[in-house]
Design an enzyme around this catalytic site. Structure first.
Site, PDB file in Angstrom:
ATOM      1  N   TYR A 128       0.941  -1.381  -0.242  1.00  0.00           N
ATOM      2  CA  TYR A 128      -0.132   0.007  -0.394  1.00  0.00           C
ATOM      3  C   TYR A 128       0.737   1.181  -0.333  1.00  0.00           C
ATOM      4  O   TYR A 128       0.637   2.130  -0.359  1.00  0.00           O
ATOM      5  CB  TYR A 128      -1.082  -0.413   1.429  1.00  0.00           C
ATOM      6  CG  TYR A 128      -1.674   0.949   1.208  1.00  0.00           C
ATOM      7  CD1 TYR A 128      -3.091   1.022   0.593  1.00  0.00           C
ATOM      8  CD2 TYR A 128      -1.584   2.656   2.343  1.00  0.00           C
ATOM      9  CE1 TYR A 128      -3.675   3.304   0.610  1.00  0.00           C
ATOM     10  CE2 TYR A 128      -1.915   3.483   1.882  1.00  0.00           C
ATOM     11  CZ  TYR A 128      -3.287   3.764   1.332  1.00  0.00           C
ATOM     12  OH  TYR A 128      -3.951   4.868   1.462  1.00  0.00           O
TER      13      TYR A 128
ATOM     14  N   LYS B 280       1.397   4.156  -2.694  1.00  0.00           N
ATOM     15  CA  LYS B 280       1.279   5.795  -2.478  1.00  0.00           C
ATOM     16  C   LYS B 280       2.113   6.524  -2.888  1.00  0.00           C
ATOM     17  O   LYS B 280       1.953   7.480  -3.159  1.00  0.00           O
ATOM     18  CB  LYS B 280       0.528   6.297  -1.406  1.00  0.00           C
ATOM     19  CG  LYS B 280      -1.077   4.944  -1.406  1.00  0.00           C
ATOM     20  CD  LYS B 280      -1.844   5.649  -1.937  1.00  0.00           C
ATOM     21  CE  LYS B 280      -3.169   5.189  -1.635  1.00  0.00           C
ATOM     22  NZ  LYS B 280      -4.249   5.676  -2.827  1.00  0.00           N
TER      23      LYS B 280
END
Length: 263
Positions: free
Chosen positions: A151, A155
């Site tokens: 994750y 990002k």
């Protein structure tokens, strides 16, 4: 009247974007997997405001989903003035303890679909000499996050990609913003299976930013032609600047201890 396309519009920040832009007299194209939630939002916004809302029920983890969405928009001959790539999810746990396919789906949604949609709609914006894009990243993009490794990496991509495009396309009259919120009211903890997500504790509920506030800060930053904006207060500003003052190994070790949950 301008048109905004919002992915992940059925809840959280995406839904807050839809509600705020409806108030600002934007027609909307709302995209998510849940048709019932999208239809419910469409009916609500069209009854409250003099706008049109188009629903596209599409799973963006499917290969080529961005082109499917783009083609549906083009069928109605709509020019998208504002693209908001908001759809995304995380997955908490030690990397090899988690399901590989979920990690690959995360990369498909958080990166591949975002790049595909940006490419298709930005090409049109460039030809028109106008347009705006908000890519929703996270303060997680500023440093590695143990137990949210994929994750945070996705990002970091969103942040780097968006800032590069901001520099490439500002001379064409196009605004591109990387929105980097901290912990925010959303379904993120539920989907990520992160039970100790900051702000979830009864004693610390104020730690979660309101999605509506994140949206207003984002639209203000976009209006000012900023390349990125970190929302959610001074604490998040400190987090994203830690690597300027401390060794990266020290930071990632500290985060590992903070995020470890019976691993």
């Amino acid at each position: 009247m301008k048109t905004a396309l919002i992915t992940g519009a059925s809840s959280g920040i995406g839904k807050a974007f839809a509600e705020e832009l409806a108030q600002r007299n934007y027609n909307l194209i709302i995209v998510a997997r849940s048709n019932s939630l999208l239809v419910e939002l469409k009916e609500k916004l069209e009854s409250q405001y003099a706008i049109k809302v188009k629903v596209i029920c599409q799973d963006l983890t499917v290969s080529g989903a961005g082109e499917i969405v783009f083609n549906q928009v083009k069928q109605d001959n709509i020019f998208v003035d504002l693209l908001i790539n908001n759809a995304g999810f995380g997955d908490y746990g030690r990397f090899t303890d988690r399901v590989l396919q979920k990690q690959l789906d995360m990369i498909q949604l958080n990166i591949t679909a975002l790049v595909e949609l940006t490419y298709l709609f930005l090409t049109e914006m460039k030809s028109q000499g106008r347009g705006e894009i908000i890519n929703v990243g996270s303060i997680a993009g500023y440093q590695p996050l143990p137990y949210l490794s994929v994750y945070a990496a996705t990002k970091a991509f969103v942040l780097s990609f968006s800032e590069a495009l901001w520099a490439e396309y500002k001379t064409y009259g196009i605004k591109i913003l990387a929105l980097c919120p901290g912990p925010t009211e959303s379904k993120f903890p539920e989907v990520a299976e992160f039970t100790n997500f900051p702000g979830m504790e009864d004693s610390n509920k104020n730690a979660l930013a309101k999605a509506e506030d994140v949206v207003k800060d984002a639209l203000s930053a976009l209006e000012k032609s900023q390349a990125n904006v970190v929302t959610g207060g001074i604490g998040n500003q400190i987090v994203v600047n830690l690597s300027r003052f401390f060794p990266r190994e020290l930071i990632v070790n500290g985060v590992e201890k903070q995020f470890r949950q019976n691993q």
